[in-house]
Design a protein around this motif. Sequence first.
Motif, PDB file in Angstrom:
ATOM      1  N   SER A  25       1.054  -1.548   0.322  1.00  0.00           N
ATOM      2  CA  SER A  25       0.211  -0.179   0.103  1.00  0.00           C
ATOM      3  C   SER A  25       1.148   1.200  -0.029  1.00  0.00           C
ATOM      4  N   ALA A  26       1.832   1.197   0.710  1.00  0.00           N
ATOM      5  CA  ALA A  26       3.022   2.359   0.339  1.00  0.00           C
ATOM      6  C   ALA A  26       3.707   2.873  -0.251  1.00  0.00           C
ATOM      7  N   ALA A  27       3.507   1.689  -1.194  1.00  0.00           N
ATOM      8  CA  ALA A  27       4.261   1.604  -2.786  1.00  0.00           C
ATOM      9  C   ALA A  27       3.007   2.384  -3.850  1.00  0.00           C
ATOM     10  N   ALA A  28       2.181   1.907  -3.548  1.00  0.00           N
ATOM     11  CA  ALA A  28       0.884   2.308  -4.597  1.00  0.00           C
ATOM     12  C   ALA A  28       0.626   4.068  -4.227  1.00  0.00           C
ATOM     13  N   ILE A  29       1.055   4.519  -2.686  1.00  0.00           N
ATOM     14  CA  ILE A  29       0.787   5.428  -2.472  1.00  0.00           C
ATOM     15  C   ILE A  29       1.484   6.390  -2.752  1.00  0.00           C
ATOM     16  N   MET A  30       2.952   5.879  -2.373  1.00  0.00           N
ATOM     17  CA  MET A  30       4.113   7.077  -2.750  1.00  0.00           C
ATOM     18  C   MET A  30       4.558   6.935  -4.037  1.00  0.00           C
ATOM     19  N   GLY A  31       3.402   5.761  -5.367  1.00  0.00           N
ATOM     20  CA  GLY A  31       3.646   6.338  -6.698  1.00  0.00           C
ATOM     21  C   GLY A  31       2.193   7.172  -7.456  1.00  0.00           C
ATOM     22  N   ALA A 153       9.794   9.242  -6.499  1.00  0.00           N
ATOM     23  CA  ALA A 153       8.777   8.543  -4.997  1.00  0.00           C
ATOM     24  C   ALA A 153       8.205   7.369  -6.565  1.00  0.00           C
ATOM     25  N   ALA A 154       8.042   7.731  -7.699  1.00  0.00           N
ATOM     26  CA  ALA A 154       7.923   6.749  -8.138  1.00  0.00           C
ATOM     27  C   ALA A 154       8.581   5.940  -8.740  1.00  0.00           C
ATOM     28  N   ASN A 155       9.273   5.596  -8.824  1.00  0.00           N
ATOM     29  CA  ASN A 155      11.086   4.686  -9.305  1.00  0.00           C
ATOM     30  C   ASN A 155      11.365   3.866  -7.759  1.00  0.00           C
ATOM     31  N   SER A 156      11.416   4.603  -6.867  1.00  0.00           N
ATOM     32  CA  SER A 156      10.827   3.810  -5.749  1.00  0.00           C
ATOM     33  C   SER A 156       9.625   3.152  -5.162  1.00  0.00           C
ATOM     34  N   ALA A 157       8.764   3.419  -5.751  1.00  0.00           N
ATOM     35  CA  ALA A 157       7.341   2.859  -5.507  1.00  0.00           C
ATOM     36  C   ALA A 157       7.723   1.591  -6.551  1.00  0.00           C
TER      37      ALA A 157
END
Lengths: 209, 209
Positions: A25-31, A153-157
């Motif tokens: 979920s954290a990945a989706a929010i970061m993206g 943010a998008a790459n880390s996501a």
Amino acid sequence: MIAQCSIDEFLQRLASVDATPGGGSAAAIMGAMGAALVSMVCNVSIGKKACEAAEQELKAVRAQSETLRLRLAAMAAEDIAAFDSLMAAYKLPKESDVDKARRADAIQAGLRLATAVPLDCARACAQVVELARRASEHGYRGVISDAGVGVLAANSAARSAALNVFINAPALKDRHFAQSSVAELETLLSWCTLESEAVYALVRKKLEP
Amino acid sequence: MIAQCSIDEFLQRLASVDATPGGGSAAAIMGAMGAALVSMVCNVSIGKKACEAAEQELKAVRAQSETLRLRLAAMAAEDIAAFDSLMAAYKLPKESDVDKARRADAIQAGLRLATAVPLDCARACAQVVELARRASEHGYRGVISDAGVGVLAANSAARSAALNVFINAPALKDRHFAQSSVAELETLLSWCTLESEAVYALVRKKLEP
């Protein structure tokens, strides 16, 4: 829906002992934050004299980044649902042979979902990286740093979402789906990392006094 | 306070034409997500048989990650306040010499704040990277991917916050503060990136079937 809770509450639930919301979920929010920042660069740049020549391009980028922002925010909840369905499958009874077969099928369905959702998230994040590149090339200098934050943010996501694919794909009996998912992801992550470093470097160059 | 609004609303405001919240606030929230995920790894691991030997270490990590989670969430609002004070300074009257001197002083004070806040944010994110390393080494394998997501979030947050330092420091008249801030940041970012890549690689290795 997880995206309707406050940031403070989301952070508290993320930190808690509960399995969800977690990294997926954290990945989706970061993206989604990455997509939002690309939209912001476009919104500020459109109408500015200095960006007049790129107006159509910036509008095209914004249309896509806004779609991805909403899609990625919704994926935070999809990730929780996928994880929950997998956990529910593991808890099914395994007394009789019929039970065991039913449980095995449910686990496979859960694993498939828990692979497909983060793969989709990573694909969406790769699109945000590509949009951040275009925003960083054509956006107004006064907000160009936001394209830099967006691309990181998008790459880390993407790399974060990938971890859930790496966890779930190995246990999939559908080896073709498992292997093609991992292979697609590896290619996508390599591209995302190279591209996001190039965009970050471009942004830093544009910020030089 | 920005961290009290919903994630959907935060994303919408981030995407809007308004200057705040922008990349600086997004960086602080990303860093807070990183800290939250480190806390989660500790919370799940503490009490598990497999992590018994590291219980004191995990409790020490959690105490720090929880402090940093709250600190970073609060920094999202501090970033907005710093930006607003700088914008307000630029809008001060500049008719008389007294006006001009007062405006120049206010701009310098605003620039100092808009350099110090993201520098503090980057420092806090570097601490999260260090905690994610310890969580990835001692945490329970079942949640180790969350340490991987946490370290990526924290590193991207540090590099994101840095962009605002790079923007504001060059216009500072206090050259000592400006140059020492940038120098500290460069060292910190190099360390963060190397360390976060090492932690991500460690996490991927631990996830291998």
